[in-house]
Design a protein around this motif. Structure first.
Motif, mmCIF file in Angstrom:
data_model
loop_
_atom_site.group_PDB
_atom_site.id
_atom_site.type_symbol
_atom_site.label_atom_id
_atom_site.label_comp_id
_atom_site.label_asym_id
_atom_site.label_seq_id
_atom_site.Cartn_x
_atom_site.Cartn_y
_atom_site.Cartn_z
ATOM 1 N N ASN A 1 -2.848 -47.427 -23.741
ATOM 2 C CA ASN A 1 -3.626 -47.396 -24.972
ATOM 3 C C ASN A 1 -3.412 -46.065 -25.692
ATOM 4 O O ASN A 1 -2.774 -45.152 -25.173
ATOM 5 N N VAL A 2 -3.958 -45.948 -26.888
ATOM 6 C CA VAL A 2 -3.566 -44.842 -27.766
ATOM 7 C C VAL A 2 -3.981 -43.488 -27.204
ATOM 8 O O VAL A 2 -3.197 -42.538 -27.183
ATOM 9 N N THR A 3 -5.208 -43.396 -26.686
ATOM 10 C CA THR A 3 -5.667 -42.088 -26.184
ATOM 11 C C THR A 3 -4.808 -41.633 -25.017
ATOM 12 O O THR A 3 -4.391 -40.470 -24.949
ATOM 13 N N LEU B 1 7.801 -42.764 -14.890
ATOM 14 C CA LEU B 1 7.071 -44.011 -14.708
ATOM 15 C C LEU B 1 5.584 -43.694 -14.786
ATOM 16 O O LEU B 1 5.078 -42.904 -13.996
ATOM 17 N N LEU B 2 4.892 -44.310 -15.728
ATOM 18 C CA LEU B 2 3.492 -43.950 -15.947
ATOM 19 C C LEU B 2 2.631 -44.226 -14.733
ATOM 20 O O LEU B 2 1.729 -43.462 -14.404
ATOM 21 N N LEU C 1 -0.716 -41.079 -10.897
ATOM 22 C CA LEU C 1 -1.219 -40.711 -9.568
ATOM 23 C C LEU C 1 -0.881 -39.261 -9.251
ATOM 24 O O LEU C 1 -1.719 -38.512 -8.746
ATOM 25 N N LEU C 2 0.359 -38.870 -9.557
ATOM 26 C CA LEU C 2 0.782 -37.516 -9.203
ATOM 27 C C LEU C 2 0.000 -36.471 -9.983
ATOM 28 O O LEU C 2 -0.201 -35.360 -9.510
ATOM 29 N N ASP D 1 -6.970 -43.246 -13.685
ATOM 30 C CA ASP D 1 -7.244 -44.157 -14.796
ATOM 31 C C ASP D 1 -5.988 -44.470 -15.590
ATOM 32 O O ASP D 1 -5.808 -45.591 -16.062
ATOM 33 N N ILE D 2 -5.086 -43.476 -15.699
ATOM 34 C CA ILE D 2 -3.839 -43.742 -16.435
ATOM 35 C C ILE D 2 -3.007 -44.765 -15.685
ATOM 36 O O ILE D 2 -2.455 -45.708 -16.274
ATOM 37 N N THR D 3 -2.939 -44.599 -14.359
ATOM 38 C CA THR D 3 -2.198 -45.568 -13.572
ATOM 39 C C THR D 3 -2.776 -46.964 -13.738
ATOM 40 O O THR D 3 -2.038 -47.932 -13.970
ATOM 41 N N LEU D 4 -4.086 -47.057 -13.631
ATOM 42 C CA LEU D 4 -4.716 -48.379 -13.737
ATOM 43 C C LEU D 4 -4.473 -48.982 -15.115
ATOM 44 O O LEU D 4 -4.170 -50.171 -15.243
#
Lengths: 319, 355
Positions: free
Chosen positions: B180-182, B198-199, B204-205, B210-213
């Motif tokens: 998403n944008v944020t 890879l996002l 995780l790293l 939350d970004i991973t999910l």
């Protein structure tokens, strides 16, 4: 005869045959099923006035399956799309089968070195993705045509206007009318045929009856075309029948994402994409995409089932 | 062990041959175009912005002479390959970037999509193939065959449209694009360290689960769209292989010894039925990659396919077309190698029989 009986004893073979027969009938009878507009011939038939009406209209006697938002008849696109799909699928499958069969036959029947060489080339082609082929071929065609003096413009309605110079060579005119998608599909889908042909011919070329023909002094060409080809071609025919459906589905996909090709089905799906879901999640405008989607799926299933049926008919070993 | 080594050498050899054949064909196609198009492949990366037409023409002439662009095919091919190996893939005016750099920047997106598709479709395909095959002509088998027919006959675009309208527009559970944008703004900023690109892994790293999910949530629809066809093909072939294996002597022997049906299926039949399905997956990796690119276009992932679509919008753009083609061939070869290795690892004849 026993194979025939096995073919007709299964209901899904009947279904495949029936579906393919319907599609071929629709392709042949398209002009009488849905006559083209004499003023604006083509696969898009505008009904009513698109300047006054901006919503897809439900089925009516003029447009048996309703219209899209630009007031083009869904039924018309469906019928003429079937015609173009059958045409496209059969041409691609036949040409790629021919190339593959020739390469496979030649490689299996020649000496080891040629065989290895041709099969390496075949494997190399297997690593070439379709989409890269389309990009290359379209670039090439356009560059050549621009170089010959053809000018293309995007018009306001999204269609392309081309202006030809006076002395365009016949080669260039041929190139202009060629569908880049079709060329790419043919060039990049013969490899499985070649591999299958190669392995089948390898298996049968040392059987006794070929040996006998060779000893009795038949020419190699006669051995290949009279004795080997008829006995080795059935897997290729089965694959070709399945390919017709697969190729058309791929064409629709590429057309939809805008990589070229002129599939009326893809065109109407693109036009319909904003109307698939109505307010509140109700499929109010079901006719904009459901008939064509079902047709495409049935097209794929029909040719696949026909391929399975031919497998029953032509391939007595596996049951 | 020597057989393993020779296997690897053979594989490397065949990769080199494939690359040579495909690049030769590609340059052969380029040879049909006029020399002004071909010289684009050799134009330097960072030309100063203010050059007159005459100066650019001058550079072109120099490049034509330097790279022997009016000479016969083999000489031109040699110079072109030399350029390629130095990482000079030409400058593309449609992307506004050096082609090689543009490809490297965008490749993690494509890699992520490909990776998750493989992780999804191979286990699922094998699993459902085994289940359908071991219950031949029962309800599960009929259900599987029906859904496999649908899965191979539904164009990915239609599936994508239906998924989008149900899960994005209506339920808003899933969404297109990569994040998403944020998150996107945060990922592009300096605070986020790019380890792999890879996002899902970088999240995780960086300690941002939350970004991973979120990235995973965005991957669901593309991966589903992409894997359906390949799942069906793999499962169908595995099913046939299981049915063939079913009546062989060692299975009969195991059954006679009183081994449970479950154990026979998973321990005796599955390992012997893996090879044909995976072999066909190896052969169709090119179509998997094509699928990845198509799915990127549909779901608006800014991956490698961006280069292809942009190069088709403004057509004489030889550099990005060739770069895209070469890169995709390389990816397909990599994928083939990986799948081959997986097959070699899973095939019992390689791990037990050789000793």
């Amino acid at each position: 005869m026993q194979n025939m009986r096995r073919f007709f004893s299964k209901w899904h073979n009947w279904l495949g045959l029936f579906l393919v027969a319907i599609f071929i009938f629709m392709a042949i009878a398209a002009p009488s099923l849905s006559p083209q507009d004499p003023k604006r011939p083509g696969t898009v038939k505008i009904i009513g006035n698109p300047l006054h009406e901006h919503k897809p209209l439900p089925p009516s006697p003029e447009a048996p399956l309703g219209t899209l938002s630009n007031q083009s008849s869904v039924f018309h696109s469906l019928v003429w799309g079937t015609r173009s799909a059958v045409f496209f699928g059969l041409i691609v499958a036949l040409f790629s089968m021919t190339i593959g069969v020739i390469v496979g036959l030649l490689s299996a029947y020649s000496n080891r070195r040629v065989d290895n060489f041709l099969m390496r080339i075949t494997d190399a082609f297997l690593a070439f993705p379709m989409i890269a082929g389309i990009v290359m071929i379209r670039q090439l065609a356009t560059i050549l045509l621009t170089d010959a003096g053809v000018q293309s413009f995007m018009t306001g309605s999204g269609s392309v206007l081309t202006i030809n110079p006076d002395n365009l060579s016949p080669v260039m005119i041929f190139l202009q009318n060629l569908d880049p998608l079709m060329v790419t599909f043919i060039l990049l889908s013969w490899m499985p045929y070649a591999r299958v042909m190669n392995s089948v011919v390898h298996r049968i070329k040392n059987l006794e009856y070929i040996e006998a023909a060779r000893i009795s002094g038949s020419r190699p060409s006669k051995i290949i075309f009279r004795h080997i080809l008829p006995n080795a071609i059935s897997p290729a025919i089965i694959m070709a029948a399945r390919d017709v459906g697969g190729m058309v589905i791929l064409q629709t996909t590429f057309s939809f994402v805008g990589l070229g090709g002129n599939s009326p089905w893809a065109y109407s799906l693109v036009t319909a994409r904003d109307w698939i879901i109505g307010l509140g999640g109700k499929f109010d405008f079901w006719w904009v995409f459901l008939p064509i989607t079902v047709t495409i799926i049935l097209f794929g299933i029909g040719w696949n089932l026909l391929g399975d049926g031919l497998n029953d008919l032509l391939n007595p070993r596996n049951r | 062990m020597p057989s393993f080594l020779s296997n690897i050498i053979q594989r490397i050899f065949s990769i080199v041959i494939t690359l040579m054949v495909t690049t030769m064909v590609m340059y052969g196609i380029m040879m049909l175009t006029p020399v002004e198009t071909r010289v684009e492949l050799f134009m330097p990366k960072n030309l100063p912005a203010r050059l007159t037409e005459a100066q650019i023409e001058n550079i072109r002439q120099i490049k034509i002479k330097e790279n022997h662009l009016n000479d016969p095919y083999p000489i031109q091919y040699y110079y072109w390959i030399k350029n390629l190996l130095h990482g000079e893939w030409g400058y593309s005016h449609t992307i506004g970037d050096d082609v090689f750099h543009a490809i490297i920047v965008r490749s993690p997106v494509t890699a992520e999509l490909t990776l998750y598709s493989i992780l999804v479709f191979i286990p699922l395909g094998l699993l459902s193939g085994v289940i359908a095959g071991s219950r031949q002509n029962k309800a599960a088998d009929h259900g599987f065959r029906f859904s496999a027919y649908i899965a191979t006959s539904i164009p990915p675009v239609i599936l994508a449209m239906v998924l989008l309208s149900v899960f994005y527009v209506n339920l808003s559970w899933l969404s297109p694009e990569r994040t998403n944008v944020t998150n996107y703004l945060f990922v592009e900023s300096n605070q986020f360290r790019q380890f792999t690109g890879l996002l899902t892994i970088d999240g995780l790293l960086n300690g941002r689960v939350d970004i991973t999910l979120d990235a995973l949530r965005h991957l669901v629809m593309p991966v589903l769209t992409l894997t359906l066809v390949h799942w069906a093909t793999l499962a169908r072939i595995t099913r046939t292989a299981i049915i063939e294996v079913k009546h062989q002597d060692y299975v009969m022997a195991a059954r006679a010894r009183g081994v449970s049906e479950e154990r026979i299926t998973w321990r005796h039949m599955l390992p012997n039925a893996i090879a044909p399905g995976l072999a066909s997956s190896v052969l169709s990796s090119a179509s998997l990659i094509t699928g990845v690119f198509v799915v990127e276009i549909i779901y608006n992932f800014h991956g490698i396919s961006e280069i292809a679509t942009r190069s088709l919008q403004f057509i004489p753009d030889a550099a990005s077309a060739l770069g895209f083609s070469i890169y995709s061939v390389i990816v397909v070869l990599l994928l083939m190698t990986v799948l081959d290795l997986v097959q070699a690892l899973l095939d019992p004849r390689n791990t037990h029989g050789g000793r």
